[in-house]
Write a protein that holds these residues in place. Structure first.
Motif, PDB file in Angstrom:
ATOM      1  N   ARG A   1      -1.898  -8.545   5.770  1.00  0.00           N
ATOM      2  CA  ARG A   1      -2.407  -7.971   4.297  1.00  0.00           C
ATOM      3  C   ARG A   1      -2.566  -9.707   3.536  1.00  0.00           C
ATOM      4  NH1 ARG A   1      -3.934  -3.259   1.755  1.00  0.00           N
ATOM      5  NH2 ARG A   1      -2.634  -2.282   3.545  1.00  0.00           N
TER       6      ARG A   1
ATOM      7  N   LEU B   1      -2.470   4.666   3.261  1.00  0.00           N
ATOM      8  CA  LEU B   1      -3.953   3.663   4.042  1.00  0.00           C
ATOM      9  C   LEU B   1      -3.471   2.735   5.488  1.00  0.00           C
ATOM     10  CD1 LEU B   1      -3.948   1.828   0.073  1.00  0.00           C
ATOM     11  CD2 LEU B   1      -5.232   4.180   1.221  1.00  0.00           C
TER      12      LEU B   1
ATOM     13  N   ALA C   1     -10.411  -3.776  -5.255  1.00  0.00           N
ATOM     14  CA  ALA C   1      -9.267  -3.539  -5.104  1.00  0.00           C
ATOM     15  C   ALA C   1      -9.051  -4.437  -3.915  1.00  0.00           C
ATOM     16  CB  ALA C   1      -9.078  -2.057  -3.828  1.00  0.00           C
TER      17      ALA C   1
ATOM     18  N   ASP D   1      -4.931  -4.355  -6.911  1.00  0.00           N
ATOM     19  CA  ASP D   1      -4.615  -3.720  -5.769  1.00  0.00           C
ATOM     20  C   ASP D   1      -5.752  -3.037  -4.561  1.00  0.00           C
ATOM     21  OD1 ASP D   1      -5.023  -1.325  -7.921  1.00  0.00           O
ATOM     22  OD2 ASP D   1      -2.028  -2.159  -7.917  1.00  0.00           O
ATOM     23  N   TYR D   2      -5.374  -2.142  -4.661  1.00  0.00           N
ATOM     24  CA  TYR D   2      -5.953  -0.894  -3.719  1.00  0.00           C
ATOM     25  C   TYR D   2      -7.445   0.418  -4.271  1.00  0.00           C
ATOM     26  CZ  TYR D   2      -1.503  -2.621  -1.934  1.00  0.00           C
ATOM     27  OH  TYR D   2      -0.720  -2.926  -1.922  1.00  0.00           O
ATOM     28  N   ALA D   3      -7.850   0.162  -3.189  1.00  0.00           N
ATOM     29  CA  ALA D   3      -9.028   1.676  -3.825  1.00  0.00           C
ATOM     30  C   ALA D   3      -8.581   3.392  -4.325  1.00  0.00           C
ATOM     31  CB  ALA D   3     -10.021   2.103  -1.970  1.00  0.00           C
TER      32      ALA D   3
ATOM     33  N   ASP E   1     -11.430   0.267  -5.968  1.00  0.00           N
ATOM     34  CA  ASP E   1     -11.314   1.916  -7.109  1.00  0.00           C
ATOM     35  C   ASP E   1     -11.451   3.025  -7.490  1.00  0.00           C
ATOM     36  OD1 ASP E   1      -8.571   3.148  -7.780  1.00  0.00           O
ATOM     37  OD2 ASP E   1      -9.460   2.707  -9.850  1.00  0.00           O
TER      38      ASP E   1
ATOM     39  N   ALA F   1       0.113  -1.490  -0.099  1.00  0.00           N
ATOM     40  CA  ALA F   1      -0.006   0.221  -0.073  1.00  0.00           C
ATOM     41  C   ALA F   1       0.462   1.146   0.097  1.00  0.00           C
ATOM     42  CB  ALA F   1      -0.697  -0.237   1.100  1.00  0.00           C
TER      43      ALA F   1
ATOM     44  N   HIS G   1      -6.522  -6.149  -3.051  1.00  0.00           N
ATOM     45  CA  HIS G   1      -5.381  -6.086  -1.486  1.00  0.00           C
ATOM     46  C   HIS G   1      -5.281  -5.123  -0.135  1.00  0.00           C
ATOM     47  CE1 HIS G   1      -1.631  -6.829  -4.765  1.00  0.00           C
ATOM     48  NE2 HIS G   1      -2.480  -8.399  -3.916  1.00  0.00           N
ATOM     49  N   GLU G   2      -6.499  -4.948   0.043  1.00  0.00           N
ATOM     50  CA  GLU G   2      -8.078  -3.869   0.848  1.00  0.00           C
ATOM     51  C   GLU G   2      -8.103  -4.894   1.888  1.00  0.00           C
ATOM     52  OE1 GLU G   2      -7.850  -1.130   1.167  1.00  0.00           O
ATOM     53  OE2 GLU G   2      -7.733   0.248  -0.770  1.00  0.00           O
ATOM     54  N   THR G   3      -7.978  -6.040   1.956  1.00  0.00           N
ATOM     55  CA  THR G   3      -8.130  -7.786   2.599  1.00  0.00           C
ATOM     56  C   THR G   3      -7.310  -7.668   3.963  1.00  0.00           C
ATOM     57  OG1 THR G   3      -8.954  -8.437   1.024  1.00  0.00           O
ATOM     58  CG2 THR G   3      -8.964  -9.704   2.804  1.00  0.00           C
TER      59      THR G   3
ATOM     60  N   ALA H   1     -13.429  -4.475  -1.658  1.00  0.00           N
ATOM     61  CA  ALA H   1     -13.244  -3.403  -1.515  1.00  0.00           C
ATOM     62  C   ALA H   1     -13.023  -2.701  -3.474  1.00  0.00           C
ATOM     63  CB  ALA H   1     -11.957  -2.620  -1.115  1.00  0.00           C
TER      64      ALA H   1
END
Length: 727
Positions: free
Chosen positions: A607, A598, A716, A338-340, A709, A257, A718-720, A707
């Motif tokens: 993660r 994050l 997304a 990956d991420y938001a 983006d 992140a 990788h937000e877990t 999640a």
């Protein structure tokens, strides 16, 4: 209907006879047919060109056929995109054709959803039922009450065409679980999605991508050549010690992140030390002064605290890239979802590349080359006055692509029944039960449907949840449209696929299915052509292509590779490469990426990151029993320090839990992941008892939180955060 598990060793598979071929042709049962004749190829075999469909790369191959049986698959030496090679998945394509567990007949669900009880029906019954169900949904819920989803298949274009003719603009693909944010970011910076010239690069910074396991042609092959023969330096930033990291010159286990922090720090050095390509940036980019002020606070010393990469290493990376630029790059290729804020993270990637001046130049990022393939037979779709004005996920993300939606946001809308209900689902060659985060929500989505129809080669988890399951031909049995392929410095080319053996059982291509459905739904005029005619229309501007495709299996259209944009404007608002994005500013988005830390895993949690290896294509390859021998299971990568604190030993069963769900699999205690990060392969923990992987490992989709983006609508993953405990 269920069948017994069939897992066979390669040696055992090769010993299986061909006596069942006649029974298969007559519609009888199949146990198996050989992948190769005993003692090698028989004299007098035929060689037929094909295009591999075991992943999205579409590599050209040559099938060696004797007595109507595919004995062997070889790479096509004239196909430059794969550099004349064929990977393990490509070689295992024969077993997809002769898999005893492949779907053979149309099947109608007779039990509860997910119970696995089906009965065999005829194609006429199946098509009549499907047309009736779709017609009823259209009448009660408008034509947008049907949802369509298709994978990276050469016939997926016909599913999209059918959806348009039918009148639904609720169309999604696997890409919104994968790479939409990457495409969004580079498109909004350069005006198009680039193709990296890996072969000629002198310095590659690879952040998150894993090219020596998650194979992309020609990048995976060219990367090795660049390293071993051309003196390229490879620096990998990844929380896991992947095979790519192991073969790199340098690996940093970046804290998850924090990719954007690194990019901003690199820009800080490139601009602050005036290492950027000043002429290129002055002539080709927009917004340098705004960016100069923007990155001033983001020093390498600041980034060290975020990324846990030493400041001096970050400064050295920037200087080393600048020293060999423009033949240097931050690799832009496919990464794990990956991420938001993943669009802004990848905007950071794009902006570093712009400062290096590597766009449209050797060893940097190249534009798409001219192929010349046309779109086929035009469609004039009907207009339906009662349709809602927008897609069901419209407005849920700020800058979604217009042509297709987000799986995550569409699923949310289906579950809410807002802004309008979707009650039908047609999925082709795609498996969201395994690839979409939060499997329980996907199950719930299916249970909201009045009718789910799935067409595939195997009884995937998605098919397992369907009302109607249709058997698709494998790529070795199929006639497909032509396909344009981009291969960076390797090629810009066209391939096409012809059947190398007759279709087995009652399997059909999806083109035939949508054509038959169109007839029943009074849409036949929109499919009043053959695949051959569609392909001829595609090749209309390439008169030399048919001969080249017949003789070589591939057609190359010579075209310019570098300097494509000389004298041309960029497809952005400023008509330049946008460091400061005006469209974002107008939309109320950050015109330059702003780093916001994050959340990190709470104490006692980890993660969960996703990734790929060379034997698994999303989830489809784990139904292939030959590949399953090399990757028989998945396990949980966990660092020795937290494992010791939790009392977990290598080989022990562990439970992995998140707000989305819980799975049990074996622990792999290894230093090849960070102490705060765990990992598991995709494609295991399947629900379908018809798959060879049934009963093996855990399903990552069952524990991933869904999640999204906020800009592109990309899932997304990788937000877990997960908890791990001895099972």
């Amino acid at each position: 209907m269920t069948s017994k598990q069939f897992v066979v060793s390669r040696r055992g598979f090769l010993k299986l006879g061909v006596a069942t071929a006649a029974a298969a042709a007559a519609g009888g049962a199949l146990t198996a047919r050989p992948a190769s004749a005993k003692g090698g190829l028989k004299p007098g075999f035929e060689s037929k060109f094909t295009v591999c469909d075991m992943c999205f790369n579409k590599c050209s191959a040559i099938a060696r056929v004797s007595d109507g049986v595919v004995q062997k698959l070889d790479p096509n030496p004239k196909f430059l995109k794969s550099r004349g090679m064929l990977c393990a998945k490509g070689n295992a394509g024969i077993h997809q054709l002769y898999d005893p567990n492949r779907l053979k007949h149309p099947l109608l669900r007779v039990g509860e959803r997910g119970e696995g009880k089906f009965k065999r029906i005829s194609w006429q019954e199946a098509l009549d039922l499907a047309a009736a169900k779709m017609g009823a949904i259209a009448k009660e819920h408008t034509r947008c009450g049907m949802l369509f989803m298709a994978g990276a298949d050469m016939q997926s274009t016909f599913v999209h065409r059918f959806a348009e003719a039918f009148g639904s603009y609720n169309v999604i693909s696997h890409e919104s679980n994968c790479l939409l944010s990457n495409n969004r970011a580079f498109l909004d910076t350069f005006g198009e999605v680039p193709i990296p010239d890996v072969l000629n690069s002198k310095y590659i910074l690879m952040v998150g991508a894993n090219r020596f396991e998650s194979l992309v042609t020609p990048d995976s092959i060219d990367l090795m050549t660049a390293l071993r023969q051309h003196g390229c330096k490879l620096v990998v930033l990844d929380p896991r010690y992947t095979k790519t990291a192991a073969l790199a010159n340098e690996h940093h286990a970046i804290r998850p992140a924090t990719d954007l922090a690194l990019m901003l720090a690199l820009m800080h050095v490139l601009i602050g030390e005036e290492l950027y390509d000043q002429r290129f940036v002055a002539e080709k980019t927009y917004g340098l002064e705004q960016l100069r002020d923007h990155v001033r606070p983001y020093s390498p010393e600041w980034a060290e605290g975020e990324t846990q990469i030493p400041a001096e290493a970050i400064r050295r990376m920037a200087r080393e890239m600048a020293a060999v630029a423009p033949a240097a790059m931050v690799y832009p290729g496919r990464r794990s979802s990956d991420y938001a804020n993943s669009t802004q993270i990848r905007r950071g990637f794009a902006m570093v590349n712009a400062l290096l001046g590597n766009w449209d130049r050797p060893g940097g990022l190249t534009a798409a080359r001219v192929v010349g393939l046309k779109g086929g037979i035009p469609l004039e779709a009907p207009f339906y006055e009662d349709n809602p004005p927008e897609r069901v996920d419209s407005g849920q993300a700020r800058l979604m692509f217009e042509e297709e939606g987000s799986f995550k946001l569409t699923r949310d809308a289906v579950l809410k029944g807002e802004p309008y209900p979707i009650k039908g689902f047609f999925a082709y060659h795609v498996n969201p039960m395994q690839t979409g985060a939060n499997r329980q929500k996907t199950i719930a989505m299916f249970n909201k449907m009045d009718f789910v129809m799935v067409m595939d080669v195997a009884m995937t988890d998605t098919a397992w949840m369907a009302d109607l399951v249709l058997p698709s031909q494998t790529y070795l049995e199929r006639l497909d449209p032509a396909s344009a392929q981009q291969g960076s410095s390797a090629c810009a080319c066209v391939v096409q696929r012809d059947p190398v053996v007759p279709a087995m059982f009652e399997a059909q291509p999806v083109f035939w299915v949508v054509k038959e459905l169109a007839k029943r739904l009074e849409l036949g005029e929109h499919f009043d052509f053959t695949v051959e005619e569609f392909r001829a229309a595609q090749l209309a501007d390439l008169p030399d292509a048919p001969k080249a495709l017949a003789e070589d299996g591939v057609y190359y259209n010579p075209s310019r590779l570098y300097g494509v944009y000389e004298g041309k404007i960029y497809k952005t608002k400023s008509h330049k490469i946008e460091l400061f994005n005006q469209r974002y500013a107008e939309a109320g988005l950050d015109p330059m990426p702003v780093y916001t830390p994050l959340a990190q895993p709470p104490a006692g949690q980890f993660r969960l990151v996703v990734g790929r290896n060379a034997l698994i294509t999303q989830s489809s390859s784990t139904s292939n029993s030959l590949l399953l021998q090399m990757q028989p299971d998945n396990d949980l990568w966990i660092h020795p320090e937290p494992a010791a604190k939790l009392g977990i030993k290598a080989g022990q069963k562990v439970a992995v839990s998140s707000p989305a769900g819980r799975q049990v699999l074996t622990a792999r205690v290894t230093h090849e992941t960070r102490p705060d990060t765990v990992y598991m392969h995709t494609g295991f923990g399947v629900m379908s008892k018809e798959l060879a992987a049934f009963g093996r490992g855990g399903c990552i989709a069952a524990v991933l939180v869904d999640a999204v983006d906020e800009i592109s609508g990309n899932m997304a993953m990788h937000e877990t955060f997960v908890q791990v405990a001895a099972a």
